[in-house]
Enzyme design. Structure first.
Site, PDB file in Angstrom:
ATOM      1  N   CYS A 102       2.054   2.947   2.431  1.00 57.89           N
ATOM      2  CA  CYS A 102       3.114   3.002   3.445  1.00 57.89           C
ATOM      3  C   CYS A 102       3.825   1.672   3.631  1.00 57.89           C
ATOM      4  O   CYS A 102       4.525   1.469   4.625  1.00 57.89           O
ATOM      5  CB  CYS A 102       2.536   3.490   4.770  1.00 57.89           C
ATOM      6  SG  CYS A 102       1.718   5.088   4.651  1.00 57.89           S
ATOM      7  N   THR A 103       3.645   0.752   2.720  1.00 61.71           N
ATOM      8  CA  THR A 103       4.373  -0.524   2.589  1.00 61.71           C
ATOM      9  C   THR A 103       4.149  -1.513   3.725  1.00 61.71           C
ATOM     10  O   THR A 103       4.959  -2.421   3.895  1.00 61.71           O
ATOM     11  CB  THR A 103       5.902  -0.304   2.390  1.00 61.71           C
ATOM     12  OG1 THR A 103       6.519   0.041   3.633  1.00 61.71           O
ATOM     13  CG2 THR A 103       6.192   0.740   1.347  1.00 61.71           C
ATOM     14  N   GLU A 104       3.053  -1.376   4.501  1.00 59.74           N
ATOM     15  CA  GLU A 104       2.823  -2.350   5.564  1.00 59.74           C
ATOM     16  C   GLU A 104       1.693  -3.328   5.252  1.00 59.74           C
ATOM     17  O   GLU A 104       1.534  -4.318   5.957  1.00 59.74           O
ATOM     18  CB  GLU A 104       2.546  -1.648   6.903  1.00 59.74           C
ATOM     19  CG  GLU A 104       1.121  -1.138   7.100  1.00 59.74           C
ATOM     20  CD  GLU A 104       0.895   0.233   6.491  1.00 59.74           C
ATOM     21  OE1 GLU A 104      -0.082   0.910   6.859  1.00 59.74           O
ATOM     22  OE2 GLU A 104       1.701   0.637   5.631  1.00 59.74           O
ATOM     23  N   ALA A 128       2.137   8.334  12.065  1.00 59.18           N
ATOM     24  CA  ALA A 128       2.662   9.696  12.218  1.00 59.18           C
ATOM     25  C   ALA A 128       1.721  10.597  12.998  1.00 59.18           C
ATOM     26  O   ALA A 128       2.128  11.237  13.964  1.00 59.18           O
ATOM     27  CB  ALA A 128       2.954  10.292  10.845  1.00 59.18           C
ATOM     28  N   ILE A 156      -1.348   9.814  14.637  1.00 56.90           N
ATOM     29  CA  ILE A 156      -1.935   9.326  15.881  1.00 56.90           C
ATOM     30  C   ILE A 156      -0.900   9.249  16.999  1.00 56.90           C
ATOM     31  O   ILE A 156      -1.245   9.349  18.178  1.00 56.90           O
ATOM     32  CB  ILE A 156      -2.670   7.984  15.702  1.00 56.90           C
ATOM     33  CG1 ILE A 156      -1.729   6.869  15.259  1.00 56.90           C
ATOM     34  CG2 ILE A 156      -3.836   8.143  14.747  1.00 56.90           C
ATOM     35  CD1 ILE A 156      -2.389   5.489  15.253  1.00 56.90           C
ATOM     36  N   ASN A 158       0.834  -1.207   0.000  1.00 61.46           N
ATOM     37  CA  ASN A 158       0.000   0.000   0.000  1.00 61.46           C
ATOM     38  C   ASN A 158       0.863   1.250   0.000  1.00 61.46           C
ATOM     39  O   ASN A 158       2.069   1.204  -0.279  1.00 61.46           O
ATOM     40  CB  ASN A 158      -0.910  -0.012   1.226  1.00 61.46           C
ATOM     41  CG  ASN A 158      -0.125   0.125   2.515  1.00 61.46           C
ATOM     42  OD1 ASN A 158       0.922  -0.504   2.672  1.00 61.46           O
ATOM     43  ND2 ASN A 158      -0.594   0.942   3.439  1.00 61.46           N
TER      44      ASN A 158
END
Length: 957
Positions: free
Chosen positions: A590-592, A778, A780, A588
């Site tokens: 953010c690569t997670e 970032a 939260i 996605n």
């Protein structure tokens, strides 16, 4: 009598040492513990024996010395004290804080109800006299503080009147309660110096905020003071709009919150900002469950962020208050529960105490008319014009409602490939990427934050070399995407060829259509078959080069432009629990996230949330009992999102309902290390990363099985790795077998009872196809005041920029340790500014502190990779892993990224280098470090993080 009752009053609560700077927040009560807030702001454990002493002395003052020996008095005092304590325990069954005045109110009430009118009257008279004395002392003190600076103010009605200095003092004193090393008088003095006759009343209270925040760089606790002063402004704005009251202090909010909560819901529904379904809850029960003192947990950055971007507003006026906000989110997530009030309170309690935090889309939209609560969407772009523009339209719709996007562009034929329909040649992927880039800019997540998308391309695609240059600042701008992220989707075979100095062939996907859906040994066999065909001219669009040459270009572009990121196709697929149901074609934004997608049929959706690790540290150890409770509730909340969610496109709804994936992650990893006095660059940190993620994984999987038992398994459970008894730890073996032992080394040790859980998973099933993913967190983490995700400390003192402005960030753990050693002073603050938040060059700092507080650029990247590898073995998806290098070189980049692959990681995220983040030094002590503006403050010397291309990327969370 007055003297005796005075002693009784003083005995009603004792002073307790204030909390340490290393944890500069209101400490959460232990389960069931009551604590007392005294008038000076000190907090002490509740002790009912002190109430007995106070009442006994009151009886003595009225009835004389014989009262002490009277069995009637003794029994009366004991019974009344018991009733008072039981009343507080009923009010706060989970523990909480009580103000000294509240205790004294209850003493009066108990005496009156027991017909002890004479004693009660004496008690009341005494309290009144003491109140008058305190008021007189306060007025004398205020006169001294104000001096010749008394001013008139202009109210909202345009009329002038004298400034209510008494209220000003009350607000500031409340803001400083229970915080070490802060000075309420100094804030008032400095504020008064900056006021003038006729100043707007709203500007007076804004001046308090501005004054307090200039002190943050010297004392981190001023961040809490500033937050509480800002809260006074926020309360005024919301309460007036809700027509509850004009102004209220924090101590008055316990009584006001239930009224404000009900008025807010009614106004929100009336103006079509909230779902009418919220009004069908038991509002009295929920209102009484609100804990006003949790407002005190916020840092300045946290509450400012909520105010700017999260609180619901009407005509630009915020009508939400912090605890109302948490309850609204909780109600939205509990809306389909049978016992929804109880569940809403359960959800509220872990959100409002910061034990767990939902992702930004959930916080934005829960309980609204369009509850788009999901964080990430993964799509495939097909190889035809209608499909390409359909995918771009999907991007726009998904982005409109605050979703982060990952697009798989590999199926689109490459530059020069034949187009049968027009008998022409393709312009390749890049021109369409430009359109996708501009769409992300145009549709900016509902006007609340930047639209964000990441394009993925497999390393064998013929357009890969041009894809690598998308973010360059030179060349044809029509073939550049300056706002969009990009990532390489790298098969294992490519890195094997790099390792063995082999050749690599590029293809256009229209001629090798099945490569995209293959991985592991099947991919290698088919790829080699196509290479042979290309050698004999049977494939028209192909190019052969040295694998190392392409690898060097990938790394050099990563260093030069920050893109494309390096992500690994084979571990994402070989360890996917859902490999029976499809293929993972990309990650996605953010690569997670690593979920299956299929063009035209399924858009993968993931719902994110994060456990706050520092909130689960007790006496320097991970409290696994509390962690299990938090994780169990969090997984339930995430699963609820799937059914409640508003889906902008049907293919997303279909996919989410079939597979029900969620992504539970963590934040505050660095803080948890500080609590244990562990340096990030150490084996102890790697071990903690392993053990903490193992516990989260165990409890998350268990929670999903519990939900499966209650609600049923997800639709495609049969045939999954779960159904075969293969848990994330077990799936490592599949990767070893397919890749080959010589190309992987991963620790597979464990400490928990996985055998019994494995049996339960097979027997009961899973509610969710995927359960874990570590997102960047970032925003939260800003809200909760902890370090981001799994990140090391960015700098110990710097200016953070985001859409809310610029904020001084200072490491409170560092300040605490320096204070303990007598090293924290103005000289140290200036040294830190000069050395850009680094301790390494400051001679008087002990080496153990330099190691403990080494910043992200002072940690060898291998430690980031080792910790990530230990976490990855427990995670069924992936993690957003940023890598930092102070002095990058081709050799270092090659070593680190190959190590990441060798250690079994699925993805990596940003590469950050020191050269791109350092700033010019100028004047040091100019007080401008705290300026909030759109530009960097003149003279600031703290490293300033940029707005989007940084580890603080806010797109997912």
């Amino acid at each position: 009598m007055e003297t005796e009752v005075s002693k009784a009053q003083q005995s009603a609560a004792s002073t307790q040492t204030q909390h340490s700077d290393a944890s500069p927040e209101i400490q959460a009560n232990k389960p069931g513990e009551l604590r007392v807030i005294r008038r000076n702001g000190k907090v002490t454990p509740y002790d009912d024996s002190k109430i007995e002493v106070a009442m006994t002395k009151a009886f003595l003052a009225v009835e004389g010395g014989n009262a002490a020996a009277s069995s009637r008095v003794h029994e009366t005092v004991r019974q009344l004290t018991k009733h008072i304590t039981e009343a507080f325990e009923r009010r706060m069954p989970g523990g909480g804080t009580i103000h000294i005045e509240d205790i004294q109110d209850q003493v009066e009430l108990a005496l009156m109800r027991n017909s002890e009118q004479k004693v009660a009257r004496a008690y009341v008279l005494y309290r009144n006299e003491r109140a008058k004395e305190r008021a007189a002392r306060d007025n004398d003190k205020l006169d001294a503080l104000v001096g010749d600076n008394a001013v008139t103010v202009t109210g909202a009605d345009g009329k002038e009147k004298p400034l209510d200095v008494q209220r000003l003092h009350t607000v500031v004193v409340e803001a400083c309660k229970n915080l070490d090393d802060v000075d309420a008088d100094q804030i008032i003095k400095d504020t008064m110096r900056n006021l003038y006759d006729g100043v707007a009343l709203s500007d007076v209270y804004q001046a308090l905020v501005m004054t307090a925040r200039t002190m943050i760089e010297v004392e981190p606790n001023y961040s809490y003071v500033t937050a509480r002063l800002l809260l006074d402004n926020i309360r005024t704005e919301a309460l007036r709009e809700l027509k509850v009251t004009k102004r209220a202090t924090q101590s008055e909010m316990t009584a006001i919150y239930p009224q404000a909560f009900k008025a807010y819901l009614e106004l929100g529904v009336e103006h079509e900002l909230l779902s009418p379904e919220l009004l069908s809850f038991d509002l009295e029960k929920l209102g009484n469950a609100i804990q006003a003192d949790r407002d005190l947990l916020f840092t300045y950055l946290g509450i400012q962020t909520l105010y700017d971007r999260y609180f619901i507003h009407k005509d630009e006026v915020r009508i939400e208050l912090p605890q109302v906000f948490w309850m609204r989110v909780s109600m939205g997530l509990a809306i389909n529960e049978e016992n929804r009030e109880e569940r809403a309170i359960e959800f509220y309690n872990i959100l409002s105490t910061f034990h767990y935090m939902s992702s930004t889309p959930t916080l934005f939209n829960s309980g609204t008319l369009r509850p788009q609560l999901s964080s990430c969407y993964l799509t495939n772009v097909p190889d035809d014009l209608e499909g390409i523009y359909g995918a771009i339209k999907d991007n726009a719709l998904l982005s409109k409602f605050a979703g982060g996007l990952g697009n798989d562009w590999t199926p689109v034929r490459g530059l020069g490939a034949y187009i049968k329909g027009t008998n022409g040649k393709s312009q390749g992927v890049v021109p369409f990427l430009k359109v996708a880039n501009d769409t992300a800019v145009a549709v900016n997540q509902g006007g609340k934050r930047k639209g964000a998308v990441c394009a993925y391309l497999e390393t064998w695609h013929i357009d890969i070399e041009e894809f690598l240059e998308l973010r360059k600042n030179t060349g044809d701008d029509r073939r550049r995407t300056h706002d969009m992220n990009s990532a390489n989707w790298v098969p294992d075979l490519f890195l094997k060829r790099v390792s063995t100095d082999g050749e690599w062939t590029l293809f256009s996907p229209d001629e090798v259509p099945d490569l995209h859906d293959l991985y592991g040994k099947a991919f290698e066999e088919r790829y080699e078959y196509y290479e042979e065909m290309a050698k004999y001219g049977k494939i028209k669009t192909a190019k052969t080069m040295q694998a190392k040459d392409l690898w060097r270009k990938m790394l050099s572009m990563l260093f030069e432009t920050g893109h494309p990121w390096i992500t690994f196709k084979d571990p994402c697929n070989l360890r996917s629990p859902q490999q029976h149901a499809g293929v993972v074609h990309s990650s996605n934004l953010c690569t997670e996230i690593t979920l299956n997608t299929k063009a035209g049929e399924e858009i993968a959706v993931c719902n994110l949330g994060s456990v706050n690790l520092p909130k689960h540290m007790v006496d320097g150890k991970l409290d696994t009992e509390q962690l299990e409770k938090t994780v169990t509730t969090a997984v339930r909340m995430l699963d609820n999102v799937i059914d409640i969610n508003f889906y902008p496109v049907e293919t997303a709804r279909k996919s989410n309902m079939r597979h029900r994936p969620v992504g539970l992650g963590m934040m505050g990893f660095q803080d948890a290390l500080y609590v244990q006095n562990i340096a990030y660059s150490s084996e102890d940190a790697v071990t903690f990363a392993d053990n903490a993620m193992e516990a989260i994984s165990y409890y998350a999987i268990k929670a999903s099985t519990d939900l499966a038992e209650e609600r049923g398994t997800y639709e495609t459970f049969a045939g999954s790795l779960w159904s075969q008894g293969i848990l994330p730890l077990d799936s490592i073996q599949k990767l070893v077998e397919e890749r080959g032992e010589e190309f992987i080394e991963v620790d597979t040790s464990s400490t928990m009872d996985w055998d019994s859980l494995r049996e339960r998973v097979q027997k009961v099933g899973m509610r969710n196809s995927n359960v874990m993913a570590i997102a960047p967190t970032a925003t939260i983490s800003n809200i909760t005041g902890v370090s981001q995700s799994i990140e090391p400390t960015y700098q110990n003192l710097y200016v953070k920029s985001n859409l809310s402005g610029e904020f001084t960030v200072v490491n409170p753990y560092m300040v605490h340790e320096l204070k303990k050693r007598g090293l924290w002073d103005n000289v140290m603050v200036n040294d830190l500014k000069y050395y850009e938040g680094s301790l390494q060059a400051i001679d008087r700092i002990p080496q153990e502190l330099k190691d403990l507080f080494a910043n992200a650029f002072e940690i060898e990247p291998k430690w980031l990779v080792e910790s990530a590898s230990r976490r990855q073995k427990w995670i069924d998806q992936a993690q957003s892993l940023n890598l930092y290098m102070s002095e990058p070189s081709g050799k270092k980049l090659d070593m680190v990224y190959r190590m990441a692959w060798f250690r079994g990681l699925k993805t990596t995220y940003y590469l950050r280098s020191m050269g791109a983040t350092s700033t010019e030094k100028s004047t040091i002590s100019d007080g401008k470090l705290n300026a909030v503006s759109s530009a960097a403050p003149v003279g600031s010397t703290a490293p300033k993080a940029c707005a989007i291309d940084e580890p603080d990327c806010e797109a997912c969370q």
